[in-house]
Design a protein around this motif. Sequence first.
Motif, short mmCIF file in Angstrom:
data_model
loop_
_atom_site.label_atom_id
_atom_site.label_comp_id
_atom_site.label_asym_id
_atom_site.label_seq_id
_atom_site.Cartn_x
_atom_site.Cartn_y
_atom_site.Cartn_z
N LEU A 29 0.59 9.02 -42.92
CA LEU A 29 -0.50 9.03 -41.95
C LEU A 29 -0.01 9.36 -40.54
CD1 LEU A 29 -2.52 5.89 -43.09
CD2 LEU A 29 -3.28 8.27 -43.19
N PHE A 30 1.18 8.86 -40.20
CA PHE A 30 1.68 9.02 -38.84
C PHE A 30 2.88 9.95 -38.74
CE2 PHE A 30 -0.58 4.96 -39.00
CZ PHE A 30 -1.53 5.21 -38.03
N ALA A 31 3.02 10.85 -39.70
CA ALA A 31 4.15 11.79 -39.71
C ALA A 31 4.12 12.73 -38.52
CB ALA A 31 4.16 12.59 -41.01
N GLU A 32 2.92 13.05 -38.01
CA GLU A 32 2.81 14.03 -36.92
C GLU A 32 2.42 13.40 -35.59
OE1 GLU A 32 0.55 17.46 -37.98
OE2 GLU A 32 1.31 17.43 -40.04
N GLY A 33 2.38 12.08 -35.51
CA GLY A 33 2.03 11.43 -34.25
C GLY A 33 1.43 10.06 -34.47
N ASP A 34 1.07 9.41 -33.36
CA ASP A 34 0.59 8.03 -33.41
C ASP A 34 -0.93 7.91 -33.54
OD1 ASP A 34 3.14 6.97 -33.30
OD2 ASP A 34 3.17 7.01 -31.11
N CYS A 35 -1.64 9.03 -33.70
CA CYS A 35 -3.09 9.03 -33.88
C CYS A 35 -3.43 9.80 -35.15
CB CYS A 35 -3.79 9.74 -32.71
SG CYS A 35 -3.39 9.10 -31.09
N HIS A 36 -4.36 9.25 -35.91
CA HIS A 36 -4.76 9.94 -37.14
C HIS A 36 -6.21 9.60 -37.44
CE1 HIS A 36 -3.93 12.01 -40.92
NE2 HIS A 36 -4.71 11.11 -41.49
N GLY A 37 -7.02 10.60 -37.74
CA GLY A 37 -8.43 10.38 -38.10
C GLY A 37 -8.65 10.51 -39.58
N ILE A 38 -9.49 9.63 -40.12
CA ILE A 38 -9.83 9.65 -41.55
C ILE A 38 -11.33 9.38 -41.70
CG2 ILE A 38 -7.55 8.90 -42.35
CD1 ILE A 38 -8.77 6.08 -42.71
N THR A 39 -11.86 9.68 -42.86
CA THR A 39 -13.21 9.27 -43.20
C THR A 39 -13.10 8.32 -44.38
OG1 THR A 39 -14.13 11.35 -42.42
CG2 THR A 39 -15.51 10.04 -43.90
N VAL A 40 -13.66 7.12 -44.22
CA VAL A 40 -13.59 6.10 -45.24
C VAL A 40 -15.02 5.63 -45.53
CG1 VAL A 40 -12.70 3.83 -45.85
CG2 VAL A 40 -11.33 5.34 -44.43
N ASN A 41 -15.46 5.82 -46.76
CA ASN A 41 -16.79 5.38 -47.18
C ASN A 41 -17.88 5.87 -46.23
OD1 ASN A 41 -18.53 4.05 -48.99
ND2 ASN A 41 -18.56 2.23 -47.72
N GLY A 42 -17.73 7.10 -45.76
CA GLY A 42 -18.72 7.69 -44.87
C GLY A 42 -18.56 7.33 -43.40
N HIS A 43 -17.55 6.53 -43.07
CA HIS A 43 -17.29 6.14 -41.68
C HIS A 43 -16.09 6.91 -41.15
CE1 HIS A 43 -19.91 2.57 -41.85
NE2 HIS A 43 -19.48 2.46 -43.10
N ARG A 44 -16.23 7.53 -39.99
CA ARG A 44 -15.10 8.21 -39.34
C ARG A 44 -14.30 7.15 -38.59
NH1 ARG A 44 -11.92 12.83 -39.53
NH2 ARG A 44 -10.85 12.82 -37.54
N ILE A 45 -13.02 7.00 -38.95
CA ILE A 45 -12.14 5.97 -38.40
C ILE A 45 -10.92 6.63 -37.76
CG2 ILE A 45 -10.73 3.93 -38.95
CD1 ILE A 45 -13.68 3.45 -39.51
N GLY A 46 -10.55 6.16 -36.58
CA GLY A 46 -9.31 6.58 -35.94
C GLY A 46 -8.26 5.50 -36.15
#
Length: 125
Positions: A29-46
């Motif tokens: 998740l953090f291979a390219e930096g300290d911030c990562h965005g995902i979508t979980v169960n229809g929710h956009r999470i940072g």
Amino acid sequence: MICDQLSESAADVQEHAIQWYKAGELESLFAEGDCHGITVNGHRIGLFRVDADVYALDDLCTHGNALLSDGEMDGHGIECPLHAGLFDVRDGSVMCAPLTRATRCHKVRIQDDAVYVAVPEKTGG
């Protein structure tokens, strides 16, 4: 790291059942930096990493509708990429103008090098 409270902006959000979801492997998740965005169960999470801790916020800025995961970290602050306002990744609170409304914080746990995030269950409608 666990965020035990929802920020003030969540006060008017109805209570829903919370479900834990695997976001991914910590190092991936953090291979390219300290911030990562995902979508979980229809929710956009940072997801935001500060040292050994991981925090999760709604990934949408409450001021300008930008993805917070596209922003830059400043200590425990995540800077919105549009107008440079800062949210505290520990609780979603506003750290500076032009922001006026906090964003929602989600519980995070790390188990067996995987990151899990608690998000509200989807409701009908």
